[in-house]
Design a protein around this motif. Structure first.
Motif, PDB file in Angstrom:
ATOM      1  N   ARG A  71      50.715 -71.643   6.079  1.00 16.07           N
ATOM      2  CA  ARG A  71      51.759 -71.809   5.069  1.00 16.07           C
ATOM      3  C   ARG A  71      51.250 -72.489   3.808  1.00 16.07           C
ATOM      4  O   ARG A  71      51.573 -72.088   2.689  1.00 16.07           O
ATOM      5  CB  ARG A  71      52.927 -72.615   5.656  1.00 16.07           C
ATOM      6  CG  ARG A  71      54.136 -72.748   4.721  1.00 16.07           C
ATOM      7  CD  ARG A  71      55.224 -73.579   5.372  1.00 16.07           C
ATOM      8  NE  ARG A  71      54.812 -74.965   5.554  1.00 16.07           N
ATOM      9  CZ  ARG A  71      54.856 -75.891   4.592  1.00 16.07           C
ATOM     10  NH1 ARG A  71      55.266 -75.579   3.367  1.00 16.07           N
ATOM     11  NH2 ARG A  71      54.473 -77.130   4.845  1.00 16.07           N
ATOM     12  N   THR A  72      50.416 -73.508   3.982  1.00 15.07           N
ATOM     13  CA  THR A  72      49.979 -74.321   2.843  1.00 15.07           C
ATOM     14  C   THR A  72      48.617 -73.927   2.294  1.00 15.07           C
ATOM     15  O   THR A  72      48.278 -74.279   1.165  1.00 15.07           O
ATOM     16  CB  THR A  72      49.926 -75.799   3.245  1.00 15.07           C
ATOM     17  OG1 THR A  72      48.927 -75.977   4.257  1.00 15.07           O
ATOM     18  CG2 THR A  72      51.279 -76.270   3.758  1.00 15.07           C
ATOM     19  N   GLY A  73      47.815 -73.241   3.128  1.00 18.70           N
ATOM     20  CA  GLY A  73      46.446 -72.947   2.713  1.00 18.70           C
ATOM     21  C   GLY A  73      45.513 -74.120   2.872  1.00 18.70           C
ATOM     22  O   GLY A  73      44.338 -74.048   2.492  1.00 18.70           O
ATOM     23  N   GLU A  74      46.022 -75.209   3.443  1.00 20.31           N
ATOM     24  CA  GLU A  74      45.204 -76.404   3.651  1.00 20.31           C
ATOM     25  C   GLU A  74      44.346 -76.245   4.913  1.00 20.31           C
ATOM     26  O   GLU A  74      44.718 -75.523   5.836  1.00 20.31           O
ATOM     27  CB  GLU A  74      46.101 -77.644   3.800  1.00 20.31           C
ATOM     28  CG  GLU A  74      46.862 -78.019   2.542  1.00 20.31           C
ATOM     29  CD  GLU A  74      45.929 -78.455   1.428  1.00 20.31           C
ATOM     30  OE1 GLU A  74      44.965 -79.200   1.717  1.00 20.31           O
ATOM     31  OE2 GLU A  74      46.155 -78.038   0.276  1.00 20.31           O
ATOM     32  N   PRO A  75      43.188 -76.926   4.956  1.00 18.80           N
ATOM     33  CA  PRO A  75      42.344 -76.850   6.161  1.00 18.80           C
ATOM     34  C   PRO A  75      43.054 -77.462   7.365  1.00 18.80           C
ATOM     35  O   PRO A  75      43.985 -78.257   7.219  1.00 18.80           O
ATOM     36  CB  PRO A  75      41.104 -77.658   5.785  1.00 18.80           C
ATOM     37  CG  PRO A  75      41.196 -77.949   4.338  1.00 18.80           C
ATOM     38  CD  PRO A  75      42.607 -77.761   3.916  1.00 18.80           C
ATOM     39  N   LEU A  76      42.589 -77.090   8.553  1.00 19.46           N
ATOM     40  CA  LEU A  76      43.085 -77.738   9.757  1.00 19.46           C
ATOM     41  C   LEU A  76      42.705 -79.214   9.735  1.00 19.46           C
ATOM     42  O   LEU A  76      41.687 -79.591   9.138  1.00 19.46           O
ATOM     43  CB  LEU A  76      42.486 -77.062  10.991  1.00 19.46           C
ATOM     44  CG  LEU A  76      42.965 -75.638  11.266  1.00 19.46           C
ATOM     45  CD1 LEU A  76      42.043 -74.945  12.259  1.00 19.46           C
ATOM     46  CD2 LEU A  76      44.390 -75.643  11.780  1.00 19.46           C
ATOM     47  N   PRO A  77      43.493 -80.087  10.366  1.00 15.74           N
ATOM     48  CA  PRO A  77      43.208 -81.524  10.332  1.00 15.74           C
ATOM     49  C   PRO A  77      41.818 -81.856  10.880  1.00 15.74           C
ATOM     50  O   PRO A  77      41.334 -81.199  11.805  1.00 15.74           O
ATOM     51  CB  PRO A  77      44.297 -82.125  11.227  1.00 15.74           C
ATOM     52  CG  PRO A  77      45.373 -81.102  11.272  1.00 15.74           C
ATOM     53  CD  PRO A  77      44.704 -79.774  11.132  1.00 15.74           C
ATOM     54  N   ASP A  78      41.213 -82.886  10.321  1.00 16.00           N
ATOM     55  CA  ASP A  78      39.876 -83.302  10.755  1.00 16.00           C
ATOM     56  C   ASP A  78      39.847 -83.633  12.243  1.00 16.00           C
ATOM     57  O   ASP A  78      38.882 -83.306  12.938  1.00 16.00           O
ATOM     58  CB  ASP A  78      39.406 -84.516   9.949  1.00 16.00           C
ATOM     59  CG  ASP A  78      39.054 -84.155   8.507  1.00 16.00           C
ATOM     60  OD1 ASP A  78      38.907 -82.951   8.221  1.00 16.00           O
ATOM     61  OD2 ASP A  78      38.940 -85.071   7.677  1.00 16.00           O
ATOM     62  N   TRP A  79      40.891 -84.307  12.740  1.00 10.58           N
ATOM     63  CA  TRP A  79      40.895 -84.688  14.160  1.00 10.58           C
ATOM     64  C   TRP A  79      40.923 -83.448  15.047  1.00 10.58           C
ATOM     65  O   TRP A  79      40.319 -83.437  16.117  1.00 10.58           O
ATOM     66  CB  TRP A  79      42.093 -85.592  14.485  1.00 10.58           C
ATOM     67  CG  TRP A  79      43.429 -84.900  14.406  1.00 10.58           C
ATOM     68  CD1 TRP A  79      44.259 -84.847  13.337  1.00 10.58           C
ATOM     69  CD2 TRP A  79      44.053 -84.139  15.447  1.00 10.58           C
ATOM     70  NE1 TRP A  79      45.372 -84.100  13.631  1.00 10.58           N
ATOM     71  CE2 TRP A  79      45.271 -83.655  14.918  1.00 10.58           C
ATOM     72  CE3 TRP A  79      43.706 -83.810  16.750  1.00 10.58           C
ATOM     73  CZ2 TRP A  79      46.151 -82.862  15.666  1.00 10.58           C
ATOM     74  CZ3 TRP A  79      44.574 -83.021  17.501  1.00 10.58           C
ATOM     75  CH2 TRP A  79      45.783 -82.559  16.960  1.00 10.58           C
ATOM     76  N   LEU A  80      41.612 -82.402  14.606  1.00 10.82           N
ATOM     77  CA  LEU A  80      41.682 -81.178  15.403  1.00 10.82           C
ATOM     78  C   LEU A  80      40.332 -80.463  15.396  1.00 10.82           C
ATOM     79  O   LEU A  80      39.883 -79.941  16.421  1.00 10.82           O
ATOM     80  CB  LEU A  80      42.774 -80.269  14.838  1.00 10.82           C
ATOM     81  CG  LEU A  80      43.192 -79.065  15.680  1.00 10.82           C
ATOM     82  CD1 LEU A  80      43.739 -79.505  17.025  1.00 10.82           C
ATOM     83  CD2 LEU A  80      44.230 -78.226  14.945  1.00 10.82           C
ATOM     84  N   ARG A  81      39.672 -80.468  14.254  1.00 13.29           N
ATOM     85  CA  ARG A  81      38.367 -79.818  14.141  1.00 13.29           C
ATOM     86  C   ARG A  81      37.313 -80.548  14.965  1.00 13.29           C
ATOM     87  O   ARG A  81      36.467 -79.910  15.601  1.00 13.29           O
ATOM     88  CB  ARG A  81      37.927 -79.768  12.670  1.00 13.29           C
ATOM     89  CG  ARG A  81      38.751 -78.834  11.800  1.00 13.29           C
ATOM     90  CD  ARG A  81      38.220 -78.828  10.361  1.00 13.29           C
ATOM     91  NE  ARG A  81      36.801 -78.490  10.333  1.00 13.29           N
ATOM     92  CZ  ARG A  81      36.327 -77.248  10.346  1.00 13.29           C
ATOM     93  NH1 ARG A  81      37.158 -76.229  10.376  1.00 13.29           N
ATOM     94  NH2 ARG A  81      35.031 -77.022  10.324  1.00 13.29           N
TER      95      ARG A  81
END
Length: 310
Positions: A207-217
């Motif tokens: 939806r936002t085009g933002e990267p996945l959260p650092d903690w998830l990565r």
């Protein structure tokens, strides 16, 4: 990595992880045969690769039987003169719990994932052995095949079989310099979007085009399809000539080597075991530290839950 002069086949490469693999191989210089059951997706993938300066053609066919496997290899040879890399990525899902899964649900998934990997790898191995210059079989597995997953009897069984085939073929093909490895990717795709714990983060990123959260990565090793593609390029390259028979995980910021099953604990009884003795000694012997099973649910930091900041 320079894969110039090499030809690759990537099954199921019209979208998602397969498309990311095909694009990355082409960007490194390989000529690519794109495969998908969706003609529009396959055509769009070829257009995207060629628009970026790469070489690609497509074969629109379902993976599973020998006819498609042979057609894929024949296409690579007729268009590019050879075959160096086979990436068996094609897959489908038919998720249901055991007591609701039909024969068709089971057979469809096993046919595409397990039989399709077998037929495509076999056709590729025959060609690579004829060429006499080695090759790369890159088989795509899943964490579900390593640990099991609720509602995925068919998928988990097939993906476990893929890793078993990689180990077996690594032995059988060693003398011909054909390496065989299993890739265990974790990425935001249409498949993983069906997992309730991950869906909100994937949808938010879309939806936002933002990267996945650092903690998830980092903590969960969960990223985009493009994050997983460099491992396929590495395994296709000369730099990985000594890597074979391995199950290698990749996702987000994490690269990992999966262990192979082995005996964890053992006990002995002179003259052999009877059921009563096993029951008596199980909890203090081999069963003292039982193995876990199932893919662990993501551990979402409180500050990063889907409701945070809403």
């Amino acid at each position: 990595m320079d894969l110039s002069g090499k030809a690759a086949v990537v099954t199921g490469s019209g979208r998602g992880l397969g498309l990311a693999y095909a694009e990355a191989l082409a960007l490194a210089g390989a000529s690519v045969v794109v495969n998908d059951v969706d003609a529009a997706a396959a055509g769009a993938a070829v257009e995207k690769i060629t628009a970026g300066g790469g070489r690609a053609v497509s074969v629109v066919a379902p993976v599973g039987g020998a006819a498609t496997a042979d057609a894929l290899v024949d296409k690579a040879v007729s268009e590019f003169g050879r075959l160096d890399v086979m990436v068996t990525n094609a897959g489908v899902l038919r998720d249901k719990v055991l007591w609701k899964m039909s024969d068709e649900d089971f057979d469809t998934v096993v046919d595409v994932h397990l039989r399709g990997t077998f037929t495509c790898a076999r056709a590729a191995a025959v060609r690579m052995r004829e060429q006499g210059t080695g090759g790369r079989l890159i088989l795509v597995s899943s964490p579900a095949g390593q640990r099991g997953n609720f509602g995925q009897t068919n998928y988990a069984a097939a993906k476990a079989g893929v890793v078993a085939m990689a180990r077996t073929w690594a032995m059988e093909l060693a003398r011909t310099d054909i390496t065989v490895n299993a890739v265990v990717p974790v990425a935001a795709t249409g498949m993983t979007k069906t997992i309730p714990a991950l869906a909100p983060f994937i949808e938010e990123a879309e939806r936002t085009g933002e990267p996945l959260p650092d903690w998830l990565r980092r903590d969960e090793g969960f990223g985009t399809p493009e994050d997983a593609a460099p491992l396929v390029v590495f395994l296709a390259s000369d730099a990985a000539r000594g890597v074979t028979g391995q199950a290698i995980g990749i996702g987000g910021d994490r690269l990992a080597l999966w262990s192979h099953p082995q005996e964890k604990a053992a006990a002995y009884a002179a003259g052999g075991w009877d059921a009563d003795t096993i029951a008596e000694r199980w909890s203090t012997g081999p069963g003292a530290e039982p193995e876990t099973y199932g893919i662990p649910a993501p551990s979402v930091p409180a500050a990063h839950g889907p409701e945070a900041g809403s």
